[in-house]
Design an enzyme around this catalytic site. Structure first.
Site, PDB file in Angstrom:
ATOM      1  CB  SER B 139      -3.844  -5.362  -7.652  1.00 27.37           C
ATOM      2  OG  SER B 139      -4.423  -4.278  -6.968  1.00 27.37           O
ATOM      3  CE1 TYR B 152      -7.697  -8.617  -5.495  1.00 29.39           C
ATOM      4  CE2 TYR B 152      -6.864  -6.445  -4.895  1.00 29.39           C
ATOM      5  CZ  TYR B 152      -7.293  -7.334  -5.856  1.00 29.39           C
ATOM      6  OH  TYR B 152      -7.321  -6.957  -7.171  1.00 29.39           O
TER       7      TYR B 152
END
Lengths: 442, 248
Positions: B139, B152
């Site tokens: 990501s 995250y």
């Protein structure tokens, strides 16, 4: 969120949720009503419910295909475009397609859509073998011509008012090529147009584009287009290499709302005249890919924005065959008299009515027109409604945004039977309801 | 390979990106091995892929939160796939991750420990064979820790670094490693978020980029090019300033 049909009128603030799997229990709540929504291509208020509009687009799995019979089983949110992309290369084509491929299977059943082959093959519902429906009690029912027959007939063309269609199966038909041999024949007036339809009964596909600004002796002058799928052997050599290409044609985009002054009497008149000339010049049969033949407007993404921010309404009615010549002429005269014009004016001869209790098609002529929403449009629609009503016709609920309950009731003689079935499936008061059903007091 | 057909494994096939990747690979001619926590739920996806593409699909159980990190999946794979795509991920809730160590651990294990161990084990077998492509969906959040999602983000940063190291170690082995940084994607993970449409990819776009990256043996890809520029700028801001900027 603000939600509307394809015509962008009316616009309503709706709570929208996506159904993600076959479990609907959280959604069926006696305290509110709901309506299932496919790809939002019905024009008016059929797929709007402020309480809960349930998007079916995530229910897009195909479930089974029988390569012997062509029977496809799929979830209701599968797009017709997906069916075409998947099966045209294998030599299969849907039995009936409407004027856009961006509709869902569930939507095609709920509106019981018809196509250019209605005079021969009937509506989409005629090719549906069975469907699974969730009713208000949360039960999943398999409906067909042998099980829950009444519910099956009420759901085909039932505008989502009997429950939520989860999946269906229908038969595709074999094709040898993705090309249609099509010809366009110009006609001078309405009589000639209708005579040509009668003479074209053996053509699988036929439709007419009417120049709706023509008046007097030229009233009803048209370009009648008819076609039939081509066999492999008859393809010209340049097309032989890939006879079954699904050919995604380039798409144009309408990036913003056009100023509504763009569509005025002059521009529509010009467009109509040009279109008519072009048709005359291009006479004779020629091969054309199924995409531009069946879905000419799909090339322009978001073409509904051409009508500007206020949106537009589509008016489609059908008149019984015997009353069609006088009735269609009256409708066309009324439209021509306002000088409002309509970009799209489409005439088609329909075959006998199918089994759907609320299905639109019946034997006779159907006329589809669209008008930008502006002052005076509602009055014009009311006048058209009155003519339709007077000639024993009815309006297409998938397009309607303005009809009154009284006129609608007279147009749909099987409404009583439908309401009885719906009361059983949707409960009382009915759990499945839309802005359309509220407006028409269904 | 079996009879000329290459096999691709998709781990996390129930996710929106996983499903799109599976479809794109099937259309590209791969036989599929789909893995997810609950294989029973994959039945709906496998039927769909079979009807649409006519390709072969097998279903496998894999939960990266299992004690072995889901590595037992490898013993169920026959043949060993030519391509493996790991789409496993969990955004979690940043506030909850800050207050509740269990929640934070779940996010870290799902985004880093599990995927890294899986990719590592697959890499061993691919290296022995001397061929294969490993694709990790990481990501842009891993490019720099931000207040809004650093639990995250840090796990994704770990995964990105792991893939980078793996790629460099295997450079001469015939095994290739692709790192994918999708940016915003319209999925269940981002349902209800108000995302700018020009920065937001559809799952199908991510899938097409993955297939292209496999074919062209790319190293690190951003699905929409604009994200490469955005992350370049975000990484370039000095920490002294960065900590005062409130990123949306």
């Amino acid at each position: 969120m603000k939600l509307s049909g394809w015509g962008r009128y009316p616009v309503l603030d709706c709570r929208m949720e996506r159904l993600r799997d076959h479990n609907l229990h959280g959604m069926l709540d006696r305290r509110h009503t709901l309506i299932a929504r496919g790809n939002g291509r019905s024009y008016g208020d059929a797929a709007l419910n402020p309480d809960l509009t349930l998007s079916m687009l995530a229910m897009d799995r195909m479930q089974a295909f029988d390569a012997e019979t062509g029977r496809l089983t799929c979830e209701a949110g599968v797009l017709l475009a997906d069916v075409l992309d998947t099966f045209v290369p294998r030599g299969w084509f849907p039995p009936v397609v409407p004027g856009t491929k961006f509709v869902t299977v569930g939507g095609m059943i709920a509106a019981d859509v018809h196509g250019k082959n209605h005079h021969r093959d009937g509506s989409f519902g005629a090719h549906v073998e069975s469907l699974t429906l969730v009713t208000a009690d949360g039960k999943v029912r398999e409906c067909s011509r042998s099980e829950h027959v009444d519910l099956f007939r009420a759901t085909i063309g039932g505008m989502g008012l009997t429950g939520v269609i989860l999946s269906a199966n229908f038969r595709l038909k074999p094709i040898e090529t993705a090309f249609v041999m099509a010809e366009t024949v110009p006609t001078r007036d309405l009589d000639e147009t209708m005579a040509l339809f009668e003479a074209s009964r053996d053509w699988p596909y036929s439709v007419a584009w009417i120049d709706c600004l023509a008046r007097g002796a030229r009233l009803g002058r048209s370009l009648v287009s008819r076609g039939t799928f081509m066999a492999c052997g008859s393809l010209p050599s340049r097309l032989v290499r890939e006879p079954l290409c699904p050919a995604p044609v380039g798409r144009l985009m309408v990036p913003f709302d056009a100023p509504s002054v763009l569509l005025n009497r002059a521009s529509i008149g010009l467009y109509n005249a040009l279109y008519y000339r072009r048709g005359q010049v291009r006479g004779g049969a020629r091969p054309i890919h199924f995409n531009p033949f069946f879905f000419p407007l799909d090339r322009i993404e978001a073409w509904n924005r051409l009508y500007g921010r206020r949106g537009f309404v589509q008016y489609q009615c059908v008149l019984p065959r015997a009353k069609s010549p006088a009735g269609i002429a009256a409708l066309l005269e009324r439209v021509a008299a306002t000088g409002q014009g309509s970009f799209l004016a489409v005439l088609k001869l329909l075959g006998p009515a199918g089994e759907g209790m609320m299905s639109f098609p019946m034997e006779g002529y159907t006329l589809a027109l669209d008008f930008p929403m502006r002052n005076g449009t509602l009055a014009l629609l009311d006048a058209l409604d009155e003519i339709t009503h007077r000639h024993g016709g009815r309006v297409y609920l998938a397009k309607d945004a303005c009809c009154t309950p009284e006129r609608m009731r007279e147009g749909y003689p099987r409404l009583g039977a439908f309401e009885a079935v719906r009361a059983e499936a949707a409960g009382a008061p009915p759990m499945f309801a839309s802005e359309l059903s509220r407006r028409l007091t269904l | 390979m079996n009879g000329g057909v290459e096999t691709a494994l998709v781990i996390g096939a129930m996710s929106d990106i996983g499903r799109a990747v599976a479809h794109a690979l099937a259309e590209d001619g791969y036989a599929l091995q789909l893995a997810a926590r609950d294989p029973a739920r994959l039945e709906r996806e496998t039927r769909d892929i079979r009807v649409r593409t006519g390709g072969a699909v097998t279903v496998h159980r894999c939960d990266v939160l299992d004690e072995d990190g889901g590595v037992s999946l490898l013993d169920t794979l026959d043949p060993l796939p030519d391509v493996a795509v790991c789409v496993v991920g969990l955004l979690g809730d940043q506030a909850e991750s800050q207050q509740n160590p269990d929640a934070a651990e779940r996010v870290i294990r799902t985004n880093y420990i599990g995927p890294a161990l899986l990719m590592g084990s697959l890499a061993e077998r691919f290296e022995q064979r001397g061929s294969g492509v490993l694709v990790g969906i990481s990501s842009v959040a891993g490019d720099r820790g931000r207040a809004a999602n650093y639990v995250y983000g840090s796990a994704k940063a770990g995964f990105t670094a792991f893939l980078s190291g793996l790629r460099n170690r295997l450079a001469t082995s015939g095994v290739h490693v692709v790192t994918v940084k999708p940016g915003f994607v319209r999925t269940r993970m981002t349902d209800g978020m108000d995302l700018p449409s020009w920065l937001t990819a559809e799952p199908e776009e991510v899938a097409a980029a993955v297939v292209k990256a496999i074919r062209r043996r790319r190293d690190v890809i951003y699905v929409r090019g604009i994200w490469r520029l955005i992350m370049l700028i975000i990484r370039a801001v000095p920490e002294r300033m960065f900590k005062w900027i409130k990123w949306a």
